[in-house]
Design a protein around this motif. Structure first.
Motif, PDB file in Angstrom:
ATOM      1  N   GLU A   1       2.163   1.981   3.311  1.00 25.73           N
ATOM      2  CA  GLU A   1       3.558   1.538   3.400  1.00 25.73           C
ATOM      3  C   GLU A   1       4.510   2.373   2.543  1.00 25.73           C
ATOM      4  O   GLU A   1       5.705   2.454   2.836  1.00 25.73           O
ATOM      5  CB  GLU A   1       3.680   0.059   3.028  1.00 25.73           C
ATOM      6  CG  GLU A   1       3.261  -0.290   1.615  1.00 25.73           C
ATOM      7  CD  GLU A   1       3.513  -1.756   1.295  1.00 25.73           C
ATOM      8  OE1 GLU A   1       4.593  -2.263   1.669  1.00 25.73           O
ATOM      9  OE2 GLU A   1       2.636  -2.395   0.692  1.00 25.73           O
ATOM     10  N   ASP A   2       3.997   3.006   1.495  1.00 21.16           N
ATOM     11  CA  ASP A   2       4.852   3.840   0.645  1.00 21.16           C
ATOM     12  C   ASP A   2       4.921   5.290   1.123  1.00 21.16           C
ATOM     13  O   ASP A   2       5.676   6.082   0.558  1.00 21.16           O
ATOM     14  CB  ASP A   2       4.341   3.817  -0.806  1.00 21.16           C
ATOM     15  CG  ASP A   2       4.456   2.431  -1.439  1.00 21.16           C
ATOM     16  OD1 ASP A   2       5.362   1.673  -1.022  1.00 21.16           O
ATOM     17  OD2 ASP A   2       3.640   2.112  -2.315  1.00 21.16           O
ATOM     18  N   GLN A   3       4.133   5.626   2.149  1.00 21.96           N
ATOM     19  CA  GLN A   3       4.081   7.014   2.621  1.00 21.96           C
ATOM     20  C   GLN A   3       4.639   7.185   4.029  1.00 21.96           C
ATOM     21  O   GLN A   3       4.896   8.312   4.468  1.00 21.96           O
ATOM     22  CB  GLN A   3       2.627   7.507   2.614  1.00 21.96           C
ATOM     23  CG  GLN A   3       1.944   7.397   1.260  1.00 21.96           C
ATOM     24  CD  GLN A   3       0.468   7.731   1.360  1.00 21.96           C
ATOM     25  OE1 GLN A   3       0.096   8.835   1.780  1.00 21.96           O
ATOM     26  NE2 GLN A   3      -0.386   6.786   0.969  1.00 21.96           N
ATOM     27  N   ILE A   4       4.815   6.082   4.740  1.00 21.02           N
ATOM     28  CA  ILE A   4       5.195   6.121   6.151  1.00 21.02           C
ATOM     29  C   ILE A   4       6.397   5.213   6.350  1.00 21.02           C
ATOM     30  O   ILE A   4       6.515   4.174   5.698  1.00 21.02           O
ATOM     31  CB  ILE A   4       4.019   5.646   7.037  1.00 21.02           C
ATOM     32  CG1 ILE A   4       2.890   6.680   7.017  1.00 21.02           C
ATOM     33  CG2 ILE A   4       4.457   5.387   8.473  1.00 21.02           C
ATOM     34  CD1 ILE A   4       1.650   6.220   7.747  1.00 21.02           C
ATOM     35  N   VAL A   5       7.273   5.599   7.268  1.00 19.08           N
ATOM     36  CA  VAL A   5       8.402   4.741   7.611  1.00 19.08           C
ATOM     37  C   VAL A   5       7.970   3.789   8.719  1.00 19.08           C
ATOM     38  O   VAL A   5       7.806   4.195   9.879  1.00 19.08           O
ATOM     39  CB  VAL A   5       9.631   5.567   8.063  1.00 19.08           C
ATOM     40  CG1 VAL A   5      10.784   4.631   8.425  1.00 19.08           C
ATOM     41  CG2 VAL A   5      10.052   6.527   6.959  1.00 19.08           C
ATOM     42  N   PHE A   6       7.729   2.526   8.358  1.00 19.52           N
ATOM     43  CA  PHE A   6       7.397   1.469   9.314  1.00 19.52           C
ATOM     44  C   PHE A   6       8.676   0.733   9.699  1.00 19.52           C
ATOM     45  O   PHE A   6       9.534   0.480   8.847  1.00 19.52           O
ATOM     46  CB  PHE A   6       6.413   0.463   8.714  1.00 19.52           C
ATOM     47  CG  PHE A   6       5.010   0.948   8.550  1.00 19.52           C
ATOM     48  CD1 PHE A   6       4.085   0.792   9.573  1.00 19.52           C
ATOM     49  CD2 PHE A   6       4.599   1.548   7.369  1.00 19.52           C
ATOM     50  CE1 PHE A   6       2.782   1.229   9.417  1.00 19.52           C
ATOM     51  CE2 PHE A   6       3.298   1.989   7.193  1.00 19.52           C
ATOM     52  CZ  PHE A   6       2.376   1.829   8.225  1.00 19.52           C
ATOM     53  N   ARG A   7       8.782   0.365  10.956  1.00 15.78           N
ATOM     54  CA  ARG A   7       9.883  -0.464  11.409  1.00 15.78           C
ATOM     55  C   ARG A   7       9.329  -1.588  12.271  1.00 15.78           C
ATOM     56  O   ARG A   7       8.299  -1.432  12.942  1.00 15.78           O
ATOM     57  CB  ARG A   7      10.908   0.343  12.211  1.00 15.78           C
ATOM     58  CG  ARG A   7      11.712   1.324  11.366  1.00 15.78           C
ATOM     59  CD  ARG A   7      12.674   0.607  10.441  1.00 15.78           C
ATOM     60  NE  ARG A   7      13.488   1.529   9.656  1.00 15.78           N
ATOM     61  CZ  ARG A   7      13.192   1.944   8.434  1.00 15.78           C
ATOM     62  NH1 ARG A   7      12.084   1.498   7.842  1.00 15.78           N
ATOM     63  NH2 ARG A   7      13.980   2.766   7.801  1.00 15.78           N
ATOM     64  N   ASN A   8      10.014  -2.715  12.260  1.00 15.75           N
ATOM     65  CA  ASN A   8       9.591  -3.889  13.015  1.00 15.75           C
ATOM     66  C   ASN A   8      10.355  -3.980  14.328  1.00 15.75           C
ATOM     67  O   ASN A   8      11.557  -3.733  14.369  1.00 15.75           O
ATOM     68  CB  ASN A   8       9.841  -5.161  12.199  1.00 15.75           C
ATOM     69  CG  ASN A   8       9.275  -6.399  12.851  1.00 15.75           C
ATOM     70  OD1 ASN A   8       8.150  -6.388  13.343  1.00 15.75           O
ATOM     71  ND2 ASN A   8      10.046  -7.467  12.867  1.00 15.75           N
TER      72      ASN A   8
END
Length: 437
Positions: free
Chosen positions: A392-399
């Motif tokens: 989660e700190d290395q990748i841009v996650f979106r919902n």
């Protein structure tokens, strides 16, 4: 034990008479194993409740019936009331813990009242410790799962792995055994024959031949209407789709022949590999397509995936999960937190990192499943959850809050397949696509 009602093939409406409530309950269970489910008799048993059940076996059977009817209130009540008076098998503790979670579904969905949730689940775990004193590892596992649900994911993970080892858990909880530490890099030379489509964007499905023959044609028809800019790529486990007549394969349809040996797996784990393959091998498709939507075959993609991505600029990965909602304080079990369908991965550095993590994680699960140590069923959703936890700190996650993929699932007894078929037929009719079976 767990499959006796699920294996019933026909519904009967007779209501035979019996000398006792115990005999009535045992008859229903026995006939269900033979393939006949006496629905009206089941309704009568459910209505009468468990008060007049006296022997241990009939009480256990009543609990399993409530499990399959998803009557969580009656399931919790029978175990809570009868456990002080009987020596029940350990799987009854599993059922009680599961029922407690299901009874708190609204709290989990809303993500509030973490203190109340902790108190209610802790009370259930205390009851399990009291009435199953030899099952402290099991109770410790449940405590770790509660810790995870309260957001303490990193601390809970080690305890979930440690306390699930060696436990024989009911299938809805056995996915705890698919929790892993951060995986190491996979170097397996996978036997994949990939034939890309002519498109730049793809919706990726993994299927066995039976699923392909049943669902590929209607899925393609609906998908072509809702996502005309996107191809469908079938990851075919154990068969070549060019040898199957149900779908015309041309340049607009991609496919892969996956010859991975799954013969040594149990039937359930083979089905698990069919589901996991789309995630496990997603990294290979980022070399072919600009982005991929990972979907199930037995439903319909309702929205334009490209439009969803366009509205989430900068996202490496798009998932549909409450773990990304600000302020959410109560979460589901790890394998029920990130659905496996309707995830999108871009061909970016972050997208590749995410896809490689899934390959590494699920490769370890497959190796463990071959040794009969871990299950593949639900492992795809465990992999998605822990990919988020570790990256989660290395990748841009979106919902994605929209319903991108719809299965029309009805979880009522013996209704799941019929409901899916009706949903697909309706989706075809709404788009004037006729019957594509």
């Amino acid at each position: 034990m767990v499959s006796r009602y699920a294996t019933a093939k026909s519904i009967r409406n007779e209501v035979p008479r019996f000398r006792s409530h115990n005999a009535r309950m045992l008859f229903l269970a026995k006939e269900s194993l033979k393939g006949s489910f006496f629905k009206d008799l089941s309704d009568e048993i459910r209505r009468d409740g468990h008060a007049r059940l006296k022997n241990r076996r009939s009480i256990v059977e009543f609990a399993w019936l409530m499990f399959f009817l998803k009557d969580w209130k009656r399931l919790a009540a029978v175990i809570q009331e009868k456990a002080p008076h009987h020596h029940f098998p350990a799987h009854m503790a599993d059922l009680y813990f599961l029922a407690t979670y299901r009874l708190n579904w609204e709290t989990i969905a809303q993500g509030v009242d973490s203190d109340g949730f902790r108190d209610r689940v802790s009370e259930a775990i205390d009851l399990i410790r009291s009435h199953w004193p030899a099952e402290q590892h099991r109770a410790n596992l449940f405590s770790a799962l509660l810790q995870n649900s309260l957001g303490e994911r990193h601390d809970a993970r080690e305890r979930i792995i440690r306390f699930s080892t060696g436990l024989d858990l009911i299938p809805p909880l056995a996915a705890a055994k698919a929790a892993l530490p951060k995986p190491t890099r996979d170097t397996t030379p996978w036997l994949l024959k990939i034939k890309p489509s002519s498109g730049k964007k793809a919706t990726l499905l993994s299927v066995d031949q039976a699923y392909y023959e049943r669902y590929a044609a209607p899925f393609l028809a609906i998908h072509n209407a809702t996502n005309p800019d996107r191809c469908v790529h079938f990851h075919c486990v154990g068969f070549d789709p060019c040898m199957v007549d149900s779908v015309k394969i041309d340049e607009t349809v991609g496919f892969t022949v996956d010859r991975t040996d799954v013969s040594g797996l149990s039937q359930r784990d083979r089905q698990g590999y069919y589901a996991c393959a789309r995630l496990m091998h997603a990294v290979a498709y980022l070399d072919v397509y600009e982005d991929i939507l990972i979907s199930d075959a037995d439903g319909s993609v309702e929205l334009s995936a490209s439009e969803v991505l366009a509205n989430l600029p900068g996202a490496d990965v798009v998932i549909k999960s409450k773990i990304l909602r600000p302020g959410h304080a109560v979460f589901n079990l790890p394998w029920a937190s990130v659905p496996a369908a309707a995830n999108m991965i871009r061909r970016s550095a972050g997208g590749r990192l995410f896809a490689q993590y899934l390959r590494d994680y699920l490769s370890e699960i497959l190796a463990s499943a071959r040794r009969k140590e871990r299950p593949m069923w639900f492992a795809d959703q465990c992999a998605l959850f822990y990919a988020y936890v570790d990256l989660e700190d290395q990748i841009v996650f979106r919902n994605c809050d929209k319903i991108l993929y719809n299965q029309g699932r009805n979880w009522a007894l013996l209704s799941g397949e019929t409901a899916k078929q009706k949903h697909i037929e309706k989706a075809l009719q709404e788009r004037n696509l006729g019957n594509r079976r």
